[in-house]
Design an enzyme around this catalytic site. Structure first.
Site, PDB file in Angstrom:
ATOM      1  N   HIS A  20       0.835  -1.206   0.000  1.00 18.12           N
ATOM      2  CA  HIS A  20       0.000   0.000   0.000  1.00 18.12           C
ATOM      3  C   HIS A  20       0.869   1.255   0.000  1.00 18.12           C
ATOM      4  O   HIS A  20       0.620   2.197  -0.759  1.00 18.12           O
ATOM      5  CB  HIS A  20      -0.895   0.047   1.250  1.00 18.12           C
ATOM      6  CG  HIS A  20      -1.945  -1.022   1.310  1.00 18.12           C
ATOM      7  ND1 HIS A  20      -2.124  -1.822   2.412  1.00 18.12           N
ATOM      8  CD2 HIS A  20      -2.880  -1.420   0.407  1.00 18.12           C
ATOM      9  CE1 HIS A  20      -3.129  -2.667   2.198  1.00 18.12           C
ATOM     10  NE2 HIS A  20      -3.597  -2.451   0.974  1.00 18.12           N
ATOM     11  N   LYS A  44     -16.873  -6.519   7.439  1.00 14.12           N
ATOM     12  CA  LYS A  44     -15.878  -7.550   7.778  1.00 14.12           C
ATOM     13  C   LYS A  44     -15.398  -7.322   9.210  1.00 14.12           C
ATOM     14  O   LYS A  44     -15.348  -6.193   9.686  1.00 14.12           O
ATOM     15  CB  LYS A  44     -14.666  -7.451   6.830  1.00 14.12           C
ATOM     16  CG  LYS A  44     -14.927  -8.002   5.439  1.00 14.12           C
ATOM     17  CD  LYS A  44     -13.633  -8.016   4.631  1.00 14.12           C
ATOM     18  CE  LYS A  44     -13.700  -7.139   3.405  1.00 14.12           C
ATOM     19  NZ  LYS A  44     -12.441  -6.742   2.842  1.00 14.12           N
ATOM     20  N   ARG A  93      -1.932  -6.335  -8.365  1.00 14.02           N
ATOM     21  CA  ARG A  93      -0.684  -7.075  -8.105  1.00 14.02           C
ATOM     22  C   ARG A  93      -0.477  -8.164  -9.139  1.00 14.02           C
ATOM     23  O   ARG A  93       0.610  -8.379  -9.631  1.00 14.02           O
ATOM     24  CB  ARG A  93      -0.743  -7.716  -6.711  1.00 14.02           C
ATOM     25  CG  ARG A  93      -0.699  -6.727  -5.583  1.00 14.02           C
ATOM     26  CD  ARG A  93      -1.189  -7.331  -4.309  1.00 14.02           C
ATOM     27  NE  ARG A  93      -2.591  -7.725  -4.432  1.00 14.02           N
ATOM     28  CZ  ARG A  93      -3.364  -8.128  -3.445  1.00 14.02           C
ATOM     29  NH1 ARG A  93      -2.861  -8.233  -2.242  1.00 14.02           N
ATOM     30  NH2 ARG A  93      -4.625  -8.434  -3.640  1.00 14.02           N
ATOM     31  N   SER A 131      -3.047  -7.672   2.987  1.00 15.39           N
ATOM     32  CA  SER A 131      -3.348  -7.490   4.417  1.00 15.39           C
ATOM     33  C   SER A 131      -3.789  -8.809   5.025  1.00 15.39           C
ATOM     34  O   SER A 131      -3.438  -9.143   6.160  1.00 15.39           O
ATOM     35  CB  SER A 131      -4.463  -6.454   4.590  1.00 15.39           C
ATOM     36  OG  SER A 131      -4.065  -5.216   4.082  1.00 15.39           O
TER      37      SER A 131
HETATM   38  O1  PNS Z   1      -9.109  -2.875   0.139  1.00 15.41           O
HETATM   39  P1  PNS Z   1     -10.420  -3.363  -0.377  1.00 15.41           P
HETATM   40  O2  PNS Z   1     -11.191  -4.029   0.746  1.00 15.41           O
HETATM   41  O3  PNS Z   1     -10.275  -4.244  -1.586  1.00 15.41           O
HETATM   42  O4  PNS Z   1     -11.248  -2.061  -0.826  1.00 15.41           O
HETATM   43  C1  PNS Z   1     -12.554  -2.173  -1.310  1.00 15.41           C
HETATM   44  C2  PNS Z   1     -13.219  -0.778  -1.488  1.00 15.41           C
HETATM   45  C3  PNS Z   1     -13.170  -0.001  -0.180  1.00 15.41           C
HETATM   46  C4  PNS Z   1     -12.473   0.003  -2.537  1.00 15.41           C
HETATM   47  C5  PNS Z   1     -14.680  -1.025  -1.945  1.00 15.41           C
HETATM   48  O5  PNS Z   1     -15.277  -1.949  -1.079  1.00 15.41           O
HETATM   49  C6  PNS Z   1     -15.516   0.249  -1.975  1.00 15.41           C
HETATM   50  O6  PNS Z   1     -15.278   1.131  -2.752  1.00 15.41           O
HETATM   51  N1  PNS Z   1     -16.520   0.334  -1.083  1.00 15.41           N
HETATM   52  C7  PNS Z   1     -17.392   1.474  -0.972  1.00 15.41           C
HETATM   53  C8  PNS Z   1     -18.816   1.127  -1.387  1.00 15.41           C
HETATM   54  C9  PNS Z   1     -19.025   1.319  -2.872  1.00 15.41           C
HETATM   55  O7  PNS Z   1     -18.835   2.375  -3.408  1.00 15.41           O
HETATM   56  N2  PNS Z   1     -19.441   0.223  -3.534  1.00 15.41           N
HETATM   57  C10 PNS Z   1     -19.749   0.222  -4.955  1.00 15.41           C
HETATM   58  C11 PNS Z   1     -18.517   0.226  -5.824  1.00 15.41           C
HETATM   59  S1  PNS Z   1     -18.079  -1.350  -6.362  1.00 15.41           S
END
Ligand code: PNS
Length: 163
Positions: A20, A44, A93, A131
Site C-alpha cells: 500500500h 468484515k 498485483r 493485508s
Molecule cells: O481494500 P479493499 O477491501 O479491496 O477495498 C474495497 C473498497 C473499499 C475500494 C470497496 O469496497 C468500496 O469502494 N466500497 C465502498 C462502497 C461502494 O462504493 N461500492 C460500490 C462500488 S463497487
C-alpha cells in the site's frame, strides 16, 4: 472541474502493508493530491479500528506532503465527488486481482461516468503481499518485519502483548 489532479486511493487497509505504501508513494509522485480513504463499514471483522488504521497510514506516509489520510462511508463515487476528485486509484498485483477490480471500476463508471479508475502496479517485491496474509502470518507467529511499515509492526506486537 478541479484544476488540481486529486486521486482517491480507497481500501480497507487492515492493516496497511508495504505494498500500500509503495503505491501511495508512486501516486504522490504523479498526482497533485492523494487522498487515502479508509472504508468505515465493510461488514468484515477488522483487526484494527478505522482510527488505528488512519493513524498508522498517517505515520507511514508522513514523508509525503501531498498525501492525506481520511475515512469514508457510503458510495466511493459520492465520496470522490465531495472531494472534487475525478480519479480513483487501485493497485493490481497479479492477474488474479483483475476480475474484481474490473467489476468495481465498471460499477463505479456506471454510477458516475466522469470518474475514472486508474490502475497502478506496486513494486514486484510486494506482488504477493496482502493485508489478509499479513494477518495470517502474524497470527501464526511468523515474521512480518519486511511486509509492513514499522508503525504497523509495532502495533501488531502491542496487540500480541495485550492478548
Ligand atoms: O481494500 P479493499 O477491501 O479491496 O477495498 C474495497 C473498497 C473499499 C475500494 C470497496 O469496497 C468500496 O469502494 N466500497 C465502498 C462502497 C461502494 O462504493 N461500492 C460500490 C462500488 S463497487
Amino acid at each position: 472541474m478541479s484544476k488540481r489532479n486529486t486521486i482517491i486511493y480507497p481500501g480497507s487497509f487492515d492493516p496497511p502493508t508495504n505494498g500500500h505504501l509503495d503505491l501511495i508513494g508512486r501516486a504522490a509522485a504523479l498526482f497533485d493530491d492523494v487522498i487515502v480513504a479508509v472504508l468505515k463499514h465493510d461488514g468484515k471483522q477488522a483487526l484494527f479500528s478505522v482510527d488505528e488504521r488512519i493513524k498508522m497510514l498517517r505515520e507511514a506516509a508522513s514523508h509525503l506532503p501531498n498525501a492525506r489520510i481520511e475515512s469514508f462511508d457510503g458510495l466511493l463515487v459520492d465520496y470522490a465527488r465531495k472531494q472534487d476528485a475525478r480519479l480513483i486509484l487501485r493497485g493490481i498485483r497479479a492477474v488474479s486481482d483483475y476480475e474484481y477490480e474490473l467489476q468495481m471500476a465498471l460499477m463505479n463508471r456506471k454510477l458516475s461516468p466522469n470518474i475514472e479508475t486508474v490502475f497502478m502496479l506496486p513494486s514486484e517485491a510486494y506482488s504477493y503481499l496482502s493485508s489478509r496474509l499479513v494477518k495470517e502470518v502474524w497470527g501464526l507467529g511468523g515474521d512480518i518485519h519486511d511486509l509492513v511499515p514499522e508503525t504497523v509492526e509495532r502495533r501488531l506486537k502491542q496487540k500480541r502483548g495485550n492478548s
